[in-house]
Design an enzyme around this catalytic site. Structure first.
Site, mmCIF file in Angstrom:
data_model
loop_
_atom_site.group_PDB
_atom_site.id
_atom_site.type_symbol
_atom_site.label_atom_id
_atom_site.label_comp_id
_atom_site.label_asym_id
_atom_site.label_seq_id
_atom_site.Cartn_x
_atom_site.Cartn_y
_atom_site.Cartn_z
ATOM 1 N N LYS A 107 3.338 -2.134 -5.442
ATOM 2 C CA LYS A 107 4.116 -0.906 -5.642
ATOM 3 C C LYS A 107 4.315 -0.746 -7.136
ATOM 4 O O LYS A 107 4.341 -1.735 -7.868
ATOM 5 C CB LYS A 107 5.479 -1.012 -4.948
ATOM 6 C CG LYS A 107 6.181 0.303 -4.752
ATOM 7 C CD LYS A 107 5.477 1.155 -3.703
ATOM 8 C CE LYS A 107 6.294 1.492 -2.523
ATOM 9 N NZ LYS A 107 5.618 1.840 -1.336
HETATM 10 N N1 GLU Z 1 3.805 4.760 -0.558
HETATM 11 C C1 GLU Z 1 3.307 4.703 0.777
HETATM 12 C C2 GLU Z 1 3.924 3.548 1.526
HETATM 13 O O1 GLU Z 1 4.992 3.098 1.196
HETATM 14 C C3 GLU Z 1 1.790 4.785 0.848
HETATM 15 C C4 GLU Z 1 1.046 3.664 0.185
HETATM 16 C C5 GLU Z 1 -0.465 3.896 0.161
HETATM 17 O O2 GLU Z 1 -0.933 4.856 0.725
HETATM 18 O O3 GLU Z 1 -1.128 3.045 -0.442
HETATM 19 O O4 GLU Z 1 3.406 3.086 2.513
#
Ligand code: GLU
Length: 419
Positions: A107
């Site tokens: 993240k």
């Molecule tokens: N931010 C989204 C999540 O928390 C998507 C992450 C992604 O598509 O890599 O799952």
């Protein structure tokens, strides 16, 4: 001691402890599973429109590289800090493993209040954030995506910046891009659609009639709006919706497509209707069949959990429910069916995976195929979670996380520890 701190990180640690105890993971294996592989902190200087220079702090946490590249979203919000980003990266790992994607979790984020910067400044910040990360990311190292406060346009800027430095177009460096620049059909809608799909499945199992059922959705960004739309299309009345500007309530059901058009044009639900205004503090505890928290982490604490009046709790956000609240929900398991975040909102990363695969192959799928495959993966993971919960007599969250942790652990153990 670690650099990671704060209530969200503590929450990820507490949850992991429950799982590690349940799986009887030896103490000396736990840190290796839990602590992130890498954390990068950067300063992003940009020229402001008034000619001054401002510096924003950015982060990227890559949790583990055991099963493939790391994968996860990018958050632009004032609350962002390294502890929150680390927790979100850890949750991405359990999520990707649960649904069977060849990824570790990651993240990233920038601490910024988006209401205080112009579009031009946002482009500069997005590009600088990408540029500073180039030594640490790559299509086979770390693939980013949208999260709170980021969107398709920003993914296109990330992709363009990375590509300019490589001297060729590298669409597979980021997912959640516009379809016109290597994105996939169905990604924009994927997370919310997945939430609605799983909620519908549970309602069928509980014999709740969709056409007389009600839903409440907290958060009207990408996830909340498409979850609300999906539920509305399945015949439910979405009686309340909230976002950071306020809340709306209509016992006859809100017109979700019209509200989405309003939010798309104005950036929020503010100004949609004066008569339908409602106290946002009360939205989570409204009586309803399906409650979708799709905003922030930690909005359901023990007290809110005690007062919930829903039958299905479909977690669209990451980490909306605290461990204390989980203890309350465990006692209320027969009344409230929990679809835990790492399953409920995993449609987003599942379709991100499809986007990455399509970009690598330069072979693009029809939307129908994307969505069919998304639901297939969600249903398979749901079945595994439900079976595990029943077999081990454990709550749904414990079951879902145990499956994820177990897969990461197996990957680490079979590869061994280098050197
Ligand atoms: N931010 C989204 C999540 O928390 C998507 C992450 C992604 O598509 O890599 O799952």
């Amino acid at each position: 001691m670690t650099v990671y701190a704060g209530p969200v990180f503590d929450m990820a640690v507490n949850q992991f402890r429950v799982i590690a105890d349940h799986l009887s993971i030896p103490m000396d294996e736990r840190d290796r599973l839990l602590l992130p592989k890498r954390a990068i902190t950067i300063s992003c200087p940009i020229h402001r429109d008034d000619g001054t220079v401002a510096v924003f702090e950015g982060y990227r946490v890559q949790h583990h590289l055991t099963l493939g590249p790391t994968k996860g979203g990018t958050r632009f919000a004032p609350s962002v800090d390294i502890g929150e980003i680390a927790a979100l990266a850890i949750w991405m790992s359990w999520k990707c493993a649960l649904v069977g994607l060849p990824y570790g979790g990651a993240k990233g984020g920038v601490r910024v209040d988006l209401t205080t910067i112009s579009k031009h400044e946002l482009e500069a910040l997005s590009r600088r954030y990408m540029q500073e990360m180039i030594p640490f990311v790559g299509p086979h190292t770390d693939v980013r995506a949208p999260d709170m406060g980021t969107n398709e346009q920003m993914m296109a800027w990330f992709m363009d910046t990375y590509s300019m430095y490589q001297g060729r177009t590298v669409t597979e460096i980021v997912t959640g891009k516009p379809v016109s620049s290597g994105g996939t059909l169905g990604r924009l809608e994927a997370t919310g659609r997945g939430v609605a799909h799983l909620a519908k499945r549970v309602m069928k199992e509980l014999a709740i009639d969709l056409n007389s059922a009600t839903a409440v959705v907290q958060g009207f960004g990408n996830v909340g709006s498409y979850a609300a739309l999906g539920l509305h299309q399945f015949g439910l009345k979405v009686i309340a919706v909230g976002d950071h500007t306020g809340a709306l309530y209509d016992k006859g059901g809100l017109d979700i497509p019209v509200l989405m058009r309003h939010a798309g044009a104005h950036g929020s639900i503010a100004g949609f209707s004066n008569e339908l205004q409602f106290d946002p503090a009360q939205i989570l505890t409204l009586p309803c069949d399906v409650l979708v928290p799709a905003a922030m982490e930690r909005v359901i604490d023990a007290q809110v959990a005690q007062n919930l009046q829903c039958r299905v709790l479909a977690e669209g956000a990451n980490g909306p429910t605290t461990p204390d609240a989980d203890l309350v929900l465990e006692k209320r398991q027969d009344e409230i069916f929990l679809i835990p975040d790492i399953l409920c909102n995993s449609g987003g990363v599942v379709v991100s995976y499809f986007e990455w695969v399509q970009d690598l192959q330069q072979l693009f799928w029809e939307e129908e195929e994307v969505t069919r495959r998304e639901y297939h993966i969600l249903d398979r993971a749901f079945d595994q979670m439900a079976a595990r919960s029943k077999a081990d007599k454990i709550p749904h969250r414990t079951a879902a996380m145990a499956i994820g942790v177990e897969k990461v652990r197996a990957g680490k153990n079979v590869r061994g520890l280098f050197p």
